[in-house]
Write a protein that holds these residues in place. Structure first.
Motif, PDB file in Angstrom:
ATOM      1  N   GLY A 104      52.187  30.812  34.036  1.00 23.46           N
ATOM      2  CA  GLY A 104      51.503  29.524  34.026  1.00 23.46           C
ATOM      3  C   GLY A 104      50.158  29.513  34.709  1.00 23.46           C
ATOM      4  N   GLY A 105      49.643  30.683  35.064  1.00 21.77           N
ATOM      5  CA  GLY A 105      48.350  30.728  35.727  1.00 21.77           C
ATOM      6  C   GLY A 105      47.195  30.692  34.730  1.00 21.77           C
ATOM      7  N   VAL A 106      45.996  30.535  35.258  1.00 22.90           N
ATOM      8  CA  VAL A 106      44.798  30.446  34.420  1.00 22.90           C
ATOM      9  C   VAL A 106      44.129  31.810  34.378  1.00 22.90           C
ATOM     10  CG1 VAL A 106      42.527  29.387  34.158  1.00 22.90           C
ATOM     11  CG2 VAL A 106      44.463  28.025  34.993  1.00 22.90           C
ATOM     12  N   VAL A 107      43.863  32.281  33.171  1.00 25.58           N
ATOM     13  CA  VAL A 107      43.171  33.555  33.003  1.00 25.58           C
ATOM     14  C   VAL A 107      41.732  33.264  32.595  1.00 25.58           C
ATOM     15  CG1 VAL A 107      43.075  35.719  31.713  1.00 25.58           C
ATOM     16  CG2 VAL A 107      45.286  34.725  32.342  1.00 25.58           C
ATOM     17  N   PRO A 108      40.739  33.768  33.352  1.00 24.24           N
ATOM     18  CA  PRO A 108      39.340  33.514  32.992  1.00 24.24           C
ATOM     19  C   PRO A 108      39.034  33.994  31.582  1.00 24.24           C
ATOM     20  CG  PRO A 108      39.494  34.525  35.148  1.00 24.24           C
ATOM     21  CD  PRO A 108      40.866  34.566  34.563  1.00 24.24           C
ATOM     22  N   ASP A 109      38.171  33.226  30.887  1.00 28.34           N
ATOM     23  CA  ASP A 109      37.925  33.519  29.483  1.00 28.34           C
ATOM     24  C   ASP A 109      37.404  34.937  29.243  1.00 28.34           C
ATOM     25  OD1 ASP A 109      36.872  30.183  28.455  1.00 28.34           O
ATOM     26  OD2 ASP A 109      38.828  31.130  28.705  1.00 28.34           O
ATOM     27  N   VAL A 110      36.471  35.372  30.039  1.00 28.57           N
ATOM     28  CA  VAL A 110      35.876  36.672  29.760  1.00 28.57           C
ATOM     29  C   VAL A 110      36.919  37.772  29.857  1.00 28.57           C
ATOM     30  CG1 VAL A 110      35.188  37.042  32.162  1.00 28.57           C
ATOM     31  CG2 VAL A 110      33.980  38.219  30.334  1.00 28.57           C
ATOM     32  N   LEU A 111      37.861  37.605  30.735  1.00 27.54           N
ATOM     33  CA  LEU A 111      38.904  38.629  30.853  1.00 27.54           C
ATOM     34  C   LEU A 111      39.915  38.502  29.728  1.00 27.54           C
ATOM     35  CD1 LEU A 111      39.440  38.812  34.669  1.00 27.54           C
ATOM     36  CD2 LEU A 111      38.515  40.566  33.175  1.00 27.54           C
ATOM     37  N   ASP A 113      31.311  45.221  34.190  1.00 31.76           N
ATOM     38  CA  ASP A 113      30.387  45.458  35.297  1.00 31.76           C
ATOM     39  C   ASP A 113      29.410  44.315  35.531  1.00 31.76           C
ATOM     40  OD1 ASP A 113      30.228  48.916  34.270  1.00 31.76           O
ATOM     41  OD2 ASP A 113      31.485  47.937  35.779  1.00 31.76           O
ATOM     42  N   SER A 114      29.410  43.313  34.683  1.00 32.30           N
ATOM     43  CA  SER A 114      28.433  42.238  34.836  1.00 32.30           C
ATOM     44  C   SER A 114      28.848  41.320  35.978  1.00 32.30           C
ATOM     45  CB  SER A 114      28.339  41.443  33.536  1.00 32.30           C
ATOM     46  OG  SER A 114      29.556  40.759  33.313  1.00 32.30           O
ATOM     47  N   ALA A 115      27.873  40.525  36.429  1.00 34.57           N
ATOM     48  CA  ALA A 115      28.153  39.555  37.492  1.00 34.57           C
ATOM     49  C   ALA A 115      29.212  38.560  37.030  1.00 34.57           C
ATOM     50  CB  ALA A 115      26.863  38.822  37.885  1.00 34.57           C
ATOM     51  N   GLU A 116      29.133  38.185  35.749  1.00 35.09           N
ATOM     52  CA  GLU A 116      30.092  37.222  35.206  1.00 35.09           C
ATOM     53  C   GLU A 116      31.506  37.791  35.240  1.00 35.09           C
ATOM     54  OE1 GLU A 116      30.286  34.428  31.231  1.00 35.09           O
ATOM     55  OE2 GLU A 116      29.848  36.555  31.010  1.00 35.09           O
ATOM     56  N   SER A 117      31.618  39.060  34.822  1.00 32.81           N
ATOM     57  CA  SER A 117      32.959  39.643  34.789  1.00 32.81           C
ATOM     58  C   SER A 117      33.481  39.882  36.203  1.00 32.81           C
ATOM     59  CB  SER A 117      32.970  40.935  33.976  1.00 32.81           C
ATOM     60  OG  SER A 117      32.194  41.926  34.602  1.00 32.81           O
ATOM     61  N   ARG A 118      32.596  40.198  37.149  1.00 36.02           N
ATOM     62  CA  ARG A 118      33.061  40.389  38.525  1.00 36.02           C
ATOM     63  C   ARG A 118      33.582  39.078  39.094  1.00 36.02           C
ATOM     64  NH1 ARG A 118      28.705  44.055  38.886  1.00 36.02           N
ATOM     65  NH2 ARG A 118      27.316  42.477  39.768  1.00 36.02           N
ATOM     66  N   ALA A 119      32.913  37.985  38.771  1.00 37.16           N
ATOM     67  CA  ALA A 119      33.387  36.664  39.221  1.00 37.16           C
ATOM     68  C   ALA A 119      34.732  36.342  38.575  1.00 37.16           C
ATOM     69  CB  ALA A 119      32.351  35.597  38.879  1.00 37.16           C
ATOM     70  N   LEU A 158      36.916  38.534  37.553  1.00 38.92           N
ATOM     71  CA  LEU A 158      37.911  39.391  38.198  1.00 38.92           C
ATOM     72  C   LEU A 158      38.399  38.765  39.498  1.00 38.92           C
ATOM     73  CD1 LEU A 158      36.672  43.087  37.847  1.00 38.92           C
ATOM     74  CD2 LEU A 158      38.875  42.186  37.147  1.00 38.92           C
ATOM     75  N   ALA A 159      37.453  38.245  40.275  1.00 41.55           N
ATOM     76  CA  ALA A 159      37.838  37.625  41.543  1.00 41.55           C
ATOM     77  C   ALA A 159      38.749  36.427  41.304  1.00 41.55           C
ATOM     78  CB  ALA A 159      36.586  37.207  42.311  1.00 41.55           C
ATOM     79  N   GLN A 160      38.433  35.661  40.245  1.00 42.98           N
ATOM     80  CA  GLN A 160      39.253  34.497  39.927  1.00 42.98           C
ATOM     81  C   GLN A 160      40.660  34.930  39.514  1.00 42.98           C
ATOM     82  OE1 GLN A 160      37.540  31.989  36.899  1.00 42.98           O
ATOM     83  NE2 GLN A 160      39.300  30.604  36.833  1.00 42.98           N
ATOM     84  N   LEU A 161      40.741  35.983  38.693  1.00 43.24           N
ATOM     85  CA  LEU A 161      42.049  36.481  38.264  1.00 43.24           C
ATOM     86  C   LEU A 161      42.836  37.002  39.457  1.00 43.24           C
ATOM     87  CD1 LEU A 161      43.969  37.110  35.891  1.00 43.24           C
ATOM     88  CD2 LEU A 161      42.901  39.355  35.741  1.00 43.24           C
ATOM     89  N   HIS A 162      42.142  37.685  40.344  1.00 44.36           N
ATOM     90  CA  HIS A 162      42.784  38.209  41.553  1.00 44.36           C
ATOM     91  C   HIS A 162      43.385  37.074  42.374  1.00 44.36           C
ATOM     92  CE1 HIS A 162      42.485  41.303  45.099  1.00 44.36           C
ATOM     93  NE2 HIS A 162      43.661  40.754  45.021  1.00 44.36           N
ATOM     94  N   TRP A 167      48.400  43.197  42.983  1.00 45.45           N
ATOM     95  CA  TRP A 167      47.125  43.469  42.320  1.00 45.45           C
ATOM     96  C   TRP A 167      46.934  44.975  42.252  1.00 45.45           C
ATOM     97  CZ3 TRP A 167      43.979  40.725  39.439  1.00 45.45           C
ATOM     98  CH2 TRP A 167      42.676  41.190  39.187  1.00 45.45           C
ATOM     99  N   PRO A 168      46.564  45.530  41.089  1.00 51.81           N
ATOM    100  CA  PRO A 168      46.409  46.975  40.983  1.00 51.81           C
ATOM    101  C   PRO A 168      45.364  47.492  41.965  1.00 51.81           C
ATOM    102  CG  PRO A 168      46.355  45.944  38.814  1.00 51.81           C
ATOM    103  CD  PRO A 168      46.301  44.843  39.811  1.00 51.81           C
ATOM    104  N   GLN A 169      45.689  48.627  42.567  1.00 50.63           N
ATOM    105  CA  GLN A 169      44.752  49.194  43.536  1.00 50.63           C
ATOM    106  C   GLN A 169      43.451  49.613  42.863  1.00 50.63           C
ATOM    107  OE1 GLN A 169      46.769  52.451  45.403  1.00 50.63           O
ATOM    108  NE2 GLN A 169      48.201  51.165  46.511  1.00 50.63           N
ATOM    109  N   GLY A 170      42.360  49.410  43.570  1.00 53.18           N
ATOM    110  CA  GLY A 170      41.076  49.930  43.112  1.00 53.18           C
ATOM    111  C   GLY A 170      40.402  49.109  42.033  1.00 53.18           C
ATOM    112  N   ILE A 171      40.931  47.930  41.709  1.00 51.00           N
ATOM    113  CA  ILE A 171      40.310  47.105  40.673  1.00 51.00           C
ATOM    114  C   ILE A 171      39.521  45.988  41.340  1.00 51.00           C
ATOM    115  CG2 ILE A 171      40.701  45.656  38.656  1.00 51.00           C
ATOM    116  CD1 ILE A 171      41.512  48.564  38.305  1.00 51.00           C
ATOM    117  N   GLY A 172      38.224  45.924  41.004  1.00 55.08           N
ATOM    118  CA  GLY A 172      37.409  44.827  41.506  1.00 55.08           C
ATOM    119  C   GLY A 172      37.149  44.896  42.994  1.00 55.08           C
ATOM    120  N   GLU A 173      37.319  46.114  43.572  1.00 56.88           N
ATOM    121  CA  GLU A 173      37.066  46.219  45.015  1.00 56.88           C
ATOM    122  C   GLU A 173      35.702  46.798  45.297  1.00 56.88           C
ATOM    123  OE1 GLU A 173      40.237  48.629  46.381  1.00 56.88           O
ATOM    124  OE2 GLU A 173      41.756  47.093  46.032  1.00 56.88           O
TER     125      GLU A 173
END
Lengths: 484, 170
Positions: B123-130, B142-148, B150-154, B164-170
């Motif tokens: 029931g969570g929200v998944v960002p559109d770009v992801l 790698d874009s700023a949009e996708s990094r944001a 990723l943070a939202q998904l995290h 959360w998988p190790q090494g993703i978005g860190e």
């Protein structure tokens, strides 16, 4: 193909130099494995290629019933040849009486080196099942063949390489909880039998520890908190049959979350089948390891399960809530060094394993054990068999099975003083005999009489416990006794 | 069989785990070519986005030795459909993925696809770009949009109690 390292080759040489004498024994217990999941027992799903190949060179006993539906109770019967109620109180906290000799103790007297590698749980050191084993290790609690097969093979190598032990025969016990919940096993094999798109309530249940406790009576329940105690024995006596509870409580506080749909049950069964495949792969690794070490050519290898598992039959999941065929019918494969395969029809009991091993190694089975040696059957002939096979379980359950039918009796301790009256008078279609199947009155009478006779031979039963008049009255009101 | 012959044969015997799980590989091998390709793997293993790591020789398919290595790398006690390589397998196989940059990118997209599915399932929200990237297995992360995103998904995964998988978005 990868070559085996040279040290292993040297160890194989040492193993091949071991003198003749009583055969080593390897006992493999795949906890909670249903017999009907093996191709050797009629499955066409192809889940167990390694077990089936092993069975083709083994004596397969067709209808074997465990003496209990819980790991500690059943292994205690397996190791002692006695019923659990002879060894202690048949309850979850059961620990067998130290006065009953175990298979490992008997073989140790005859010079066997004894080792067990278990997946923990009720086989963790301290529950009493380790008695007689000089080595008893639990590499991982509630573990897998993943954890027990490698150290078991390493133990064989160490045994063969030790001049002080290499000439001694051995008893090696290898145990796994792979097919015990939590069923979920690593991908890809653990998920190969499930729908990847499924996201129903069973998705979470299959990933939780003890998640199956939430699946009962055809419903998915929340964690027990303010809801009813889902104790089948209490429910069967005081609140009617288990099957109707979910229906009565649907939509009410503490009631179930959702009814179990067929897709949900299919998913859970798929997780179980994935676990079976995973366990089979590791079993194949164990057999390959035994073969490489020359053990398969000279040892008696016995593969079994301690009990089965309900997968939605009668609205129940798990194995501690009932004594149905799904809960008790287990595989029993006996591989002798000569490796000839055959099938033996008829009902047998897991407590036959102790006297069988004793006879095969030339030992005397301990007095008081109740099994019957299967050696005549292993040699291609016929031997004595049980006319009735008895089983017990916590939550006050017992069953009696013959070729003609079965009585599954719930709600009363085997040593309760009113048990004889209940067995003699309770209606077969009443709550006392849920899950029973008998084709006629004669079979029913025969099984009742046999159960009473069997009960009279149990040391615990002779003691006689005090009855609770209020409980007996409640049982009469709920129809447990035919006479009202 | 003589001890010497037994010893010589022992030198040529297969790995027990490989031998044990070789028959199981056939269950996954739908086209019966003796290997499990990515499509056959993902048909059953959507929850374990580790095909790239398991494909040790990068030939696009898993053979019996790779399946055996995959079995050894996944402790069943820790497997829950999400965390396998985050907790146990990464160490065992990550170093064997080689210098193939695309392998890591595929791995990241696979991990995010699963994470997004898990978040959505709860029931969570998944960002559109992801959602787009996960569904199409394309797009730059790698874009700023996708990094944001990723943070939202995290954050959503953390809120829902998912690892959360190790090494993703860190």
């Amino acid at each position: 193909m990868r070559a085996v390292p040279l040290p292993l080759a040297l160890l194989a040489l040492l193993a091949g130099c071991a003198p003749s004498g009583p055969p080593p024994v390897v006992l493999v217990s795949i906890d909670t494995l249903r017999a009907d999941r093996l191709g050797a027992y009629g499955s066409t799903a192809g889940l167990t290629p390694n077990l089936d190949r092993f069975a083709a060179e083994s004596v397969v006993f067709d209808a074997v019933y465990a003496q209990a539906n819980q790991t500690n109770l059943s292994h205690a019967s397996l190791f002692t040849g006695r019923y659990a109620s002879e060894l202690g109180s048949v309850a979850r906290g059961f620990s067998p009486s130290p006065t009953a000799p175990t298979l490992a103790e008997v073989l140790a007297v005859y010079g066997y080196d004894t080792a067990g590698f278990t997946a923990g749980g009720h086989l963790t050191r301290g529950f009493g099942l380790e008695r007689g084993f000089s080595t008893w290790e639990t590499p991982q609690e509630l573990g897998s063949f993943f954890h027990t097969v490698p150290p078991a093979l390493a133990w064989l190598d160490a045994h063969a390489a030790d001049p002080a032990r290499a000439d001694r025969p051995f008893l090696l016990f290898v145990h796994s909880y792979d097919t015990h919940e939590r069923y979920l096993k690593p991908a890809p094999l653990g998920l190969a039998e499930t729908d990847p798109a499924y996201r129903g309530p069973a998705f979470a249940v299959g990933r939780e520890a003890n998640g199956l406790e939430r699946v009962m009576d055809g419903w998915f329940w929340s964690r027990v908190g303010g809801g009813p105690r889902l104790d089948p024995s209490r429910l069967r006596i005081h609140d009617g049959p288990v099957r109707s509870l979910g229906q009565r409580m649907a939509g009410k506080p503490g009631g179930p979350e959702a009814p179990a749909q067929e897709a949900d049950l299919v998913y859970l069964r798929g997780l179980y089948d994935g676990a079976v495949t995973y366990a089979d792969g590791w079993f194949g690794a164990l057999v390959e390891g035994l073969d490489q070490r020359g053990v398969l050519d000279r040892a008696v290898v016995i593969v079994l399960s301690d009990h089965g598992e309900s997968l939605g039959e009668e609205g129940l999941f798990g194995h501690s809530n009932s004594l149905t065929d799904a809960d008790l019918r287990v595989p029993l494969l006996v591989h002798l060094p000569e490796g000839a395969g055959r099938r033996v029809e008829g009902e047998f009991a897991l407590l036959d394993v102790l006297p069988t091993v004793a006879e095969l190694v030339g030992a005397t089975a301990p007095a008081g054990q109740r099994g019957q040696s299967l050696v005549p059957w292993l040699r291609g002939g016929e031997g004595p068999r049980h006319e009735v096979v008895y089983s017990e379980g916590p939550h006050r359950m017992l069953s009696a099975r013959s070729a003609a039918g079965r009585l599954v009796f719930t709600g009363v301790d085997v040593n309760a003083p009113y048990l004889p009256e209940l067995l003699r008078t309770a209606a077969l279609d009443g709550p006392a005999f849920v899950d029973s199947h008998v084709p006629d009155v004669a079979t029913q009478s025969a099984l009742r009489d046999a159960t009473l006779t069997w009960r009279s031979t149990l040391p615990v039963a002779r003691g006689g416990a005090k009855s609770d008049p209020a409980l007996v009255n409640k049982m009469r009101q709920h129809g447990y006794f035919e006479a009202q | 069989m003589s001890p010497l012959l037994l010893g010589l044969l022992a030198c040529a015997r297969p790995d027990p785990v490989e031998a044990g799980f070789a028959p199981e590989l056939s269950r996954l091998d739908r086209n019966a070519d003796g290997r499990v390709d990515e499509a056959e793997y993902l048909r059953v293993a959507f929850a374990a986005p580790v095909f790239a790591q398991a494909d040790l020789d990068h030939d696009g398919a898993l053979g019996a030795p790779e399946l055996a290595a995959l079995v050894r790398a996944q402790d069943p006690v820790y497997f829950d459909g999400v965390q396998t390589f985050a907790q146990t397998g990464t160490t065992a196989l990550a170093g064997q993925a080689g210098a193939d940059p695309d392998a890591r990118q595929r791995e990241v997209r696979d991990l995010l696809r699963f994470e997004a599915e898990e978040v959505a399932a709860r029931g969570g929200v998944v960002p559109d770009v992801l959602q787009i990237a996960a569904a199409a297995n394309t797009g730059s992360l790698d874009s700023a949009e996708s990094r944001a995103a990723l943070a939202q998904l995290h954050a959503e995964a953390t809120r829902l109690g998912l690892a959360w998988p190790q090494g993703i978005g860190e």
